[in-house]
Structures are given as structure tokens and as C-alpha cells.
Design a protein around this motif. Structure first.
Motif, mmCIF file in Angstrom:
data_model
loop_
_atom_site.group_PDB
_atom_site.id
_atom_site.type_symbol
_atom_site.label_atom_id
_atom_site.label_comp_id
_atom_site.label_asym_id
_atom_site.label_seq_id
_atom_site.Cartn_x
_atom_site.Cartn_y
_atom_site.Cartn_z
ATOM 1 N N VAL A 1 0.856 -1.199 0.000
ATOM 2 C CA VAL A 1 0.000 0.000 0.000
ATOM 3 C C VAL A 1 0.889 1.245 0.000
ATOM 4 N N GLY A 2 1.946 1.220 0.799
ATOM 5 C CA GLY A 2 2.869 2.355 0.853
ATOM 6 C C GLY A 2 3.546 2.626 -0.474
ATOM 7 N N ILE A 3 3.982 1.572 -1.138
ATOM 8 C CA ILE A 3 4.602 1.722 -2.458
ATOM 9 C C ILE A 3 3.587 2.301 -3.441
ATOM 10 N N GLY A 4 2.353 1.822 -3.353
ATOM 11 C CA GLY A 4 1.298 2.355 -4.213
ATOM 12 C C GLY A 4 1.058 3.839 -3.974
ATOM 13 N N LEU A 5 1.069 4.261 -2.714
ATOM 14 C CA LEU A 5 0.872 5.680 -2.397
ATOM 15 C C LEU A 5 2.000 6.534 -2.948
ATOM 16 N N ILE A 6 3.214 6.062 -2.800
ATOM 17 C CA ILE A 6 4.358 6.824 -3.318
ATOM 18 C C ILE A 6 4.275 6.910 -4.841
ATOM 19 N N ALA A 7 3.936 5.800 -5.480
ATOM 20 C CA ALA A 7 3.761 5.827 -6.938
ATOM 21 C C ALA A 7 2.616 6.772 -7.306
ATOM 22 N N GLY A 8 1.526 6.701 -6.567
ATOM 23 C CA GLY A 8 0.363 7.542 -6.838
ATOM 24 C C GLY A 8 0.635 9.030 -6.672
ATOM 25 N N ALA A 9 1.609 9.352 -5.842
ATOM 26 C CA ALA A 9 1.964 10.764 -5.670
ATOM 27 C C ALA A 9 2.465 11.362 -6.978
ATOM 28 N N PHE A 10 3.058 10.530 -7.833
ATOM 29 C CA PHE A 10 3.668 11.023 -9.059
ATOM 30 C C PHE A 10 3.022 10.502 -10.342
ATOM 31 N N ILE A 11 2.248 9.427 -10.230
ATOM 32 C CA ILE A 11 1.625 8.812 -11.404
ATOM 33 C C ILE A 11 0.110 8.888 -11.219
ATOM 34 N N ALA A 12 -0.501 9.835 -11.895
ATOM 35 C CA ALA A 12 -1.928 10.113 -11.703
ATOM 36 C C ALA A 12 -2.836 8.891 -11.885
ATOM 37 N N PRO A 13 -2.622 8.028 -12.884
ATOM 38 C CA PRO A 13 -3.533 6.892 -13.041
ATOM 39 C C PRO A 13 -3.511 5.904 -11.864
ATOM 40 N N VAL A 14 -2.470 5.919 -11.067
ATOM 41 C CA VAL A 14 -2.354 5.015 -9.913
ATOM 42 C C VAL A 14 -2.968 5.645 -8.664
ATOM 43 N N ARG A 15 -3.087 6.951 -8.666
ATOM 44 C CA ARG A 15 -3.424 7.725 -7.465
ATOM 45 C C ARG A 15 -4.731 7.302 -6.797
ATOM 46 N N VAL A 16 -5.804 7.227 -7.549
ATOM 47 C CA VAL A 16 -7.118 6.936 -6.956
ATOM 48 C C VAL A 16 -7.117 5.562 -6.290
ATOM 49 N N ALA A 17 -6.605 4.562 -6.977
ATOM 50 C CA ALA A 17 -6.569 3.210 -6.404
ATOM 51 C C ALA A 17 -5.711 3.172 -5.143
ATOM 52 N N ALA A 18 -4.582 3.869 -5.171
ATOM 53 C CA ALA A 18 -3.693 3.883 -4.004
ATOM 54 C C ALA A 18 -4.353 4.573 -2.814
ATOM 55 N N ILE A 19 -5.016 5.679 -3.077
ATOM 56 C CA ILE A 19 -5.699 6.405 -1.990
ATOM 57 C C ILE A 19 -6.828 5.558 -1.412
ATOM 58 N N ILE A 20 -7.588 4.906 -2.270
ATOM 59 C CA ILE A 20 -8.679 4.047 -1.788
ATOM 60 C C ILE A 20 -8.121 2.891 -0.962
ATOM 61 N N ALA A 21 -7.059 2.253 -1.439
ATOM 62 C CA ALA A 21 -6.457 1.129 -0.699
ATOM 63 C C ALA A 21 -5.959 1.582 0.668
ATOM 64 N N ALA A 22 -5.295 2.732 0.708
ATOM 65 C CA ALA A 22 -4.788 3.246 1.981
ATOM 66 C C ALA A 22 -5.932 3.608 2.928
ATOM 67 N N ALA A 23 -6.972 4.232 2.386
ATOM 68 C CA ALA A 23 -8.120 4.602 3.220
ATOM 69 C C ALA A 23 -8.787 3.360 3.801
ATOM 70 N N ILE A 24 -8.958 2.330 2.995
ATOM 71 C CA ILE A 24 -9.551 1.082 3.490
ATOM 72 C C ILE A 24 -8.650 0.457 4.546
ATOM 73 N N SER A 25 -7.348 0.445 4.294
ATOM 74 C CA SER A 25 -6.400 -0.147 5.238
ATOM 75 C C SER A 25 -6.462 0.536 6.604
ATOM 76 N N MET A 26 -6.359 1.863 6.592
ATOM 77 C CA MET A 26 -6.333 2.589 7.867
ATOM 78 C C MET A 26 -7.686 2.574 8.564
#
Length: 124
Positions: free
Chosen positions: A58-83
Motif C-alpha cells: 500500500v505504501g509503495i502504491g501511495l508513493i507511486a500515486g503521488a507522481f503517477i496520476a492513473p495510480v493515485r485513486v486506487a492507491a488512496i482508496i487502498a490506503a483509506a480502506i487499510s487505515m
């Protein structure tokens, strides 16, 4: 545009927060230092190591999402569900029943979840 940089930095920071427990996946003995929890048996070790690996992903996804817009939404959703799920489970168990280190993890998740929501709104 300037706030995008702050939102990106927040996603990277939240990503790092998720990656740090990944240490337990590689060094299960560190579970005591990270969570204040002794590993009672190999089954608990496996479960904690698996959890640590998923958090790191999830952390790697968030870091990727910070810079790669197409990954961002999925990473944010995964992190929100996790926390959110961790906090919900902590409340179900009873916050008072948790040790100090696990309570600290919960409070970090509360702060990170607020920062995640603010970052998500910045990218809308």
C-alpha cells in the motif's frame, strides 16, 4: 498548483508510514519493537509478516500515486480502506485493551487518514 506539491508530499509521507512496518516482513523479531507484541508461534509470525508485506505494498502504491496520476485513486482508496479497517477493528476490540505501541499506531493512522483525505481533495 502549489497545493499539489503539498498533497504529493503528504502521499509520500503516508506511503513511508505504511512501508516502515514492512520491516517486520523481513525481520519478524522486530514485531516487538514496532507493535510491542511478542510472536507466540509460527502462525502469528506468518500473519504479522503478511500484514507487514501488504502494508508495504500500500505504501509503495501511495508513493507511486503521488507522481503517477492513473495510480493515485486506487492507491488512496487502498490506503483509506487499510487505515479505516485497522481503526474499526481497534475500536471493536476496545482501544483500552491495546498496548501503548498499538495505540500509537492507531493515532498515527488517524492523523494519516486526515492527511490522506486532504490530499485526495487536493487532486479533485
Amino acid at each position: 498548483m502549489r497545493f499539489d506539491y503539498v498533497a504529493q508530499a503528504a502521499l509520500v509521507l503516508i506511503g513511508v508510514i505504511h512501508i516502515v512496518p514492512g520491516i517486520v516482513a523481513c525481520a519478524p523479531g522486530r514485531a516487538v519493537a514496532v507493535y510491542g507484541t511478542e510472536l507466540g508461534n509460527r502462525d502469528q509470525e506468518l500473519l504479522l509478516r503478511h500484514r507487514a508485506l501488504l502494508l508495504a505494498l500500500v505504501g509503495i502504491g501511495l508513493i507511486a500515486g503521488a507522481f503517477i496520476a492513473p495510480v493515485r485513486v486506487a492507491a488512496i482508496i487502498a490506503a483509506a480502506i487499510s487505515m479505516t479497517s485497522f481503526l474499526a477493528l481497534a475500536l471493536t476490540i476496545g482501544f483500552g485493551e491495546l498496548n501503548g505501541k498499538t495505540k500509537r499506531v492507531a493515532w498515527v493512522d488517524v492523523v494519516a487518514l486526515i492527511a490522506l483525505a486532504a490530499s485526495a481533495l487536493a487532486f479533485v
